[in-house]
Motif scaffolding. Sequence first.
Motif, PDB file in Angstrom:
ATOM      1  N   HIS A 297       0.809  -1.217   0.000  1.00  0.00           N
ATOM      2  CA  HIS A 297       0.000   0.000   0.000  1.00  0.00           C
ATOM      3  C   HIS A 297       0.843   1.268   0.000  1.00  0.00           C
ATOM      4  CE1 HIS A 297      -3.778  -2.213   0.935  1.00  0.00           C
ATOM      5  NE2 HIS A 297      -2.924  -3.061   1.471  1.00  0.00           N
ATOM      6  N   CYS A 298       2.151   1.168  -0.291  1.00  0.00           N
ATOM      7  CA  CYS A 298       3.010   2.361  -0.268  1.00  0.00           C
ATOM      8  C   CYS A 298       2.657   3.302  -1.427  1.00  0.00           C
ATOM      9  CB  CYS A 298       4.492   1.965  -0.313  1.00  0.00           C
ATOM     10  SG  CYS A 298       5.115   1.488  -1.939  1.00  0.00           S
ATOM     11  N   SER A 299       3.117   4.540  -1.313  1.00  0.00           N
ATOM     12  CA  SER A 299       2.793   5.544  -2.334  1.00  0.00           C
ATOM     13  C   SER A 299       3.430   5.203  -3.680  1.00  0.00           C
ATOM     14  CB  SER A 299       3.227   6.931  -1.876  1.00  0.00           C
ATOM     15  OG  SER A 299       4.626   6.965  -1.652  1.00  0.00           O
TER      16      SER A 299
ATOM     17  N   TYR B  64       2.432   3.435  -9.248  1.00  0.00           N
ATOM     18  CA  TYR B  64       2.750   2.434 -10.284  1.00  0.00           C
ATOM     19  C   TYR B  64       1.485   1.826 -10.873  1.00  0.00           C
ATOM     20  CZ  TYR B  64       4.813  -1.961 -12.117  1.00  0.00           C
ATOM     21  OH  TYR B  64       5.194  -3.027 -12.893  1.00  0.00           O
ATOM     22  N   THR B  65       0.501   1.527 -10.008  1.00  0.00           N
ATOM     23  CA  THR B  65      -0.716   0.860 -10.469  1.00  0.00           C
ATOM     24  C   THR B  65      -1.873   1.803 -10.737  1.00  0.00           C
ATOM     25  OG1 THR B  65      -1.547   0.533  -8.211  1.00  0.00           O
ATOM     26  CG2 THR B  65      -0.150  -1.218  -9.143  1.00  0.00           C
ATOM     27  N   GLY B  66      -1.849   2.986 -10.103  1.00  0.00           N
ATOM     28  CA  GLY B  66      -2.990   3.893 -10.211  1.00  0.00           C
ATOM     29  C   GLY B  66      -4.151   3.436  -9.350  1.00  0.00           C
ATOM     30  N   THR B  67      -3.895   2.513  -8.426  1.00  0.00           N
ATOM     31  CA  THR B  67      -4.930   1.979  -7.545  1.00  0.00           C
ATOM     32  C   THR B  67      -4.445   2.046  -6.097  1.00  0.00           C
ATOM     33  OG1 THR B  67      -4.117  -0.300  -7.685  1.00  0.00           O
ATOM     34  CG2 THR B  67      -5.710   0.395  -9.353  1.00  0.00           C
TER      35      THR B  67
ATOM     36  N   LYS C 185      -0.797   3.836   3.711  1.00  0.00           N
ATOM     37  CA  LYS C 185      -1.873   3.637   2.738  1.00  0.00           C
ATOM     38  C   LYS C 185      -2.701   4.913   2.564  1.00  0.00           C
ATOM     39  CE  LYS C 185      -5.519   1.640   5.657  1.00  0.00           C
ATOM     40  NZ  LYS C 185      -6.560   2.593   5.418  1.00  0.00           N
ATOM     41  N   ALA C 186      -3.366   5.022   1.433  1.00  0.00           N
ATOM     42  CA  ALA C 186      -4.230   6.166   1.161  1.00  0.00           C
ATOM     43  C   ALA C 186      -5.401   6.184   2.142  1.00  0.00           C
ATOM     44  CB  ALA C 186      -4.755   6.084  -0.275  1.00  0.00           C
TER      45      ALA C 186
END
Length: 134
Positions: A25-27, A32-35, A113-114
Amino acid sequence: MKGECNCGAVSFEVTGPVMGVIQCHCSLCRRYTGTANISVVLADRADFHWRSGADKVSHWRHPEADWESAFCQVCGSPAPGDNDEDRVFIPAGILSEGVDDLKVIHHIFVGSKAGWDEIGDEGEQHDTRIGVKS
């Protein structure tokens, strides 16, 4: 277990066991995934075999962090890459065969995480990186 990128230029197989899905869940993985995270499995290097397109995989290493992305040069799909000297990481979303029994077993970097990311499974949560053994 087999997998490939969106365009099929990169394909691979894993002939041994993988330990389960790890979600980071890192930034860096979010960008990288956009998720909310990246979901990967780890395979022993000896069990990982390119079927096609190893020469079509590009890598980008972050200049200040121990982090590297791998992706298909043709379609941009995430691709397998080096996790450490013994193992390869494989983005779970590009696996196409042998995935029915996989489930999330670890969430890493939960501490960054976000705010909108809600973890809803029983995977063990860790604020940072963990040392995992297969």
